[in-house]
Enzyme design. Sequence first.
Site, mmCIF file in Angstrom:
data_model
loop_
_atom_site.group_PDB
_atom_site.id
_atom_site.type_symbol
_atom_site.label_atom_id
_atom_site.label_comp_id
_atom_site.label_asym_id
_atom_site.label_seq_id
_atom_site.Cartn_x
_atom_site.Cartn_y
_atom_site.Cartn_z
ATOM 1 C CE1 TYR A 43 -3.673 2.532 0.877
ATOM 2 C CE2 TYR A 43 -2.058 3.371 2.429
ATOM 3 C CZ TYR A 43 -3.237 3.514 1.736
ATOM 4 O OH TYR A 43 -3.969 4.663 1.900
ATOM 5 C CG LEU A 90 -3.323 28.315 -1.029
ATOM 6 C CD1 LEU A 90 -2.079 28.172 -0.166
ATOM 7 C CD2 LEU A 90 -3.744 29.771 -1.104
ATOM 8 C CD GLU A 123 1.135 32.318 6.100
ATOM 9 O OE1 GLU A 123 0.827 33.519 5.945
ATOM 10 O OE2 GLU A 123 0.409 31.496 6.672
ATOM 11 C CE LYS A 125 0.302 24.653 -0.071
ATOM 12 N NZ LYS A 125 0.135 23.247 0.289
ATOM 13 C CG ASP A 127 3.211 18.320 3.387
ATOM 14 O OD1 ASP A 127 2.024 18.324 3.022
ATOM 15 O OD2 ASP A 127 4.072 17.558 2.924
ATOM 16 C CE1 TYR A 235 -4.198 27.829 6.518
ATOM 17 C CE2 TYR A 235 -2.491 26.598 7.669
ATOM 18 C CZ TYR A 235 -3.585 26.635 6.828
ATOM 19 O OH TYR A 235 -4.073 25.472 6.313
ATOM 20 C CE LYS A 323 3.324 22.358 -3.380
ATOM 21 N NZ LYS A 323 2.139 21.771 -3.875
ATOM 22 C CB CYS A 417 17.974 -15.220 8.870
ATOM 23 S SG CYS A 417 18.280 -14.070 10.222
ATOM 24 C CB CYS A 420 19.486 -17.304 13.115
ATOM 25 S SG CYS A 420 18.031 -17.361 12.061
ATOM 26 C CB CYS A 441 14.424 -14.457 9.812
ATOM 27 S SG CYS A 441 15.047 -15.698 10.946
ATOM 28 C CB CYS A 447 16.275 -15.594 14.554
ATOM 29 S SG CYS A 447 17.162 -14.197 13.841
HETATM 30 S S1 IVH Z 1 -3.916 29.764 3.258
HETATM 31 C C1 IVH Z 1 -7.620 31.095 1.347
HETATM 32 N N1 IVH Z 1 -1.630 29.319 4.457
HETATM 33 O O1 IVH Z 1 -2.396 24.484 1.767
HETATM 34 C C2 IVH Z 1 -6.289 30.518 1.651
HETATM 35 N N2 IVH Z 1 -2.779 27.476 3.495
HETATM 36 O O2 IVH Z 1 -2.849 24.130 -1.065
HETATM 37 C C3 IVH Z 1 -6.387 29.321 2.473
HETATM 38 N N3 IVH Z 1 -1.683 25.337 3.857
HETATM 39 O O3 IVH Z 1 -5.816 23.795 2.017
HETATM 40 C C4 IVH Z 1 -5.128 28.645 2.695
HETATM 41 N N4 IVH Z 1 0.025 26.109 5.003
HETATM 42 O O4 IVH Z 1 -4.308 23.165 3.968
HETATM 43 C C5 IVH Z 1 -2.655 28.774 3.777
HETATM 44 N N5 IVH Z 1 0.368 29.033 5.618
HETATM 45 C C6 IVH Z 1 -0.658 28.520 4.926
HETATM 46 C C7 IVH Z 1 -0.750 27.148 4.679
HETATM 47 C C8 IVH Z 1 -1.815 26.664 3.946
HETATM 48 C C9 IVH Z 1 -0.552 25.028 4.511
HETATM 49 C C10 IVH Z 1 -2.518 24.349 3.149
HETATM 50 C C11 IVH Z 1 -3.992 24.426 3.435
HETATM 51 C C12 IVH Z 1 -4.651 24.575 2.099
HETATM 52 C C13 IVH Z 1 -3.597 24.087 1.179
HETATM 53 C C14 IVH Z 1 -3.737 24.697 -0.185
#
Ligand code: IVH
Length: 698
Positions: A43, A90, A123, A125, A127, A235, A323, A417, A420, A441, A447
């Site tokens: 998976y 975004l 700022e 982003k 994850d 944010y 990105k 193995c 062992c 193993c 082992c």
């Molecule tokens: S602003 C209207 N700020 O990115 C704007 N999003 O690809 C709303 N995310 O769904 C999002 N860090 O989950 C904003 N500093 C940040 C973020 C952020 C992560 C995520 C958020 C959004 C996704 C969009």
Amino acid sequence: MGDVDSLSKEEARKELRRLAREIADHDKAYYLKDAPNIPDADYDALRRRNLEIEARFPDLKRADSPTDRIGAMVTDGFSKVTHAVPMLSLGNAFDEQDVRDFAGRARKFFAHDKNLELAFTAEPKIDGLSASLLYENGLFVQGATRGDGTVGEDITANLKTIEEIPKQLKGTGWPEAIEVRGEVYMSHADFAALNKQAQETGGQTYVNPRNTAAGSLRQLDSSITASRNLKFFAYAWGYVSAPFAQTQFEAIKALESWGFKTNPLTIRTTSVEEMLAHYRNIEAQRATLGYDIDGVVYKLDRLDLQERWGYVARAPRWAIAHKFPAEQATTILEAIDIQVGRTGALTPVARLKPVTVGGVVVTNATLHNADEIARKDIRVGDTVVVQRAGDVIPQIVKVIEEKRPSGSVAYKFPDRCPVCGSRATREINENTGEPDVVTRCTGGLICEAQAVEQLKHFVSRRALDIEGLGDKQVAAFYKEGRIRLPADIFNLKARDGVDFPPLAEQEGWGEQSSKNLFAAIEVRRTPDLDRLIFALGIRHVGETTGVLLAKSFGNFAEFERVATAAGEGDEEAIENLLSIDGIGQTVVNSLGAFFANRRNRAAVDDLLGVIEPRPYELNVAADSEVAGKTVVFTGSLERMTRAEAKAMAERLGAKVSGSVSKKTDILVAGPGAGSKLKKAEELGLLVLDEDGWLELVG
Ligand code: IVH
């Protein structure tokens, strides 16, 4: 499956479609039916492949991409929440020119406004998973996942376990109602710790912090979420009953003053060059932040201008995500080592010539399994591309074949193995009929690697927790013969100075420390039942399952009797186990296999001769109407979530089961109840609706 790097765009598009479907099917089996139909490693490989293709063709990423969907899986466990204001996504920028274009579009849009200086915030982003938190009069009343952006799932109970989410806003000036939005995430440290623990228990290992955070949020049992130490950065916001700021930057400061964590790397600037400089600055710190980020988000600062500039489809025009490219480097693969884990899994590890990838020196990379090595034709001596993406463990992306030394030979995965010498085989997966991806193993406790790892697990903090008996001591005692099986631990003192030289005279030990160790062992001679079950190291039986089994059977003898019977194919025993909410076929098979093994049973018998497990005491509220009763919930609940109902029943001393049987006392049936209701009526059980249930429990 072809190499990702050789896919044409059209092939990639088809492949992403196929993967989206296939992964969705597996998710359904796993999350809805609790019955995974492929091995976890397979998976994970599908998900990885999906991610790799998306990384190569970002514009082909599907709206229903499995990468995003993990947090949006729909089960009947959570009720739906319609966001008062939709949660947006975004647009992306992949290079500096895209960012300059973005700023250029802003200048053009506002070109008629004389002397207008456009400011932007920048700022990281994060994850993770976005969540929306509704506060009414400063009180956190409801929290939801993003879902499809319009309708999410109510995960209030789980979000309430996150320390960084204020339950009551601090300070002043908050609107009467406000939806605070931000990202739930898991730190690298917490992810590594969780994975280490999963590896030790032979449980499913986790792919990356993001997916793990998603899985943690979707637990029906909030105590699991609570144990994951999730974090939250605020944010953005959705519905507000009254405006509370004039700019993005002010709004973030306000959120901070109300008790939210906001990202310290947030700046405000009027220069595109400064935005780009900040991007590079954040990228340089990426490896040491301690959590995953995948880019930088720029937002137009003034909220009135944001409104004017407006939205396209499901994204604001006034913001963009810049990105990061995946961090990669090239190095030499010097050797492939095989590690043997507690459950006998042979894991290949690439030993690399040290190389810096995104600010971190990398010397090892996971090779996952034999198939992965064959698929990529990875050979010792190869020049390889190493990547640190969302994953904390570096991966080998591909081999640079032009640089392959002459005379190199394909890697042959061992069939013995390395510790062992027992045969190492790939089990046939019962569900698919295909060989498992993991080579194991077959030596079991002969082992040394498995035996020592089992013992380390047995005494570890989350299992029996024997102070002073750490990994190092266990390994040394094993070598010496002092401890070979769990029972030996409890005979340590009696045999000290008789079968073995006095411990106090051994290197690294003294009178006091050996006394302390014997005392620490004595304390655990009456272990908690759930910890003991977990400590046995049965595959797929982690801490949570240990608690479920302990709760359900109450004492070890009963647990052992049912598990052994299940292993012998006894229908009633199997049914009994499956009726425990949270236990599926995989666990049942594994329990059966464990107790069917002669050596395991002998080890357990010996152990029970020297310890006295404490029966599991249900936290029974004595005066509760439902104490000791077995309750099943079915259909949809309207007054509370399934998770809340379950937690409430358990608090009152009831046992919550997932299926109806003769042992069920009460069925709580909401609208939409089907087969369970029918069965309960046939069995003549007490059937209540949600109101009836609430009345009963007061
Ligand atoms: S602003 C209207 N700020 O990115 C704007 N999003 O690809 C709303 N995310 O769904 C999002 N860090 O989950 C904003 N500093 C940040 C973020 C952020 C992560 C995520 C958020 C959004 C996704 C969009």
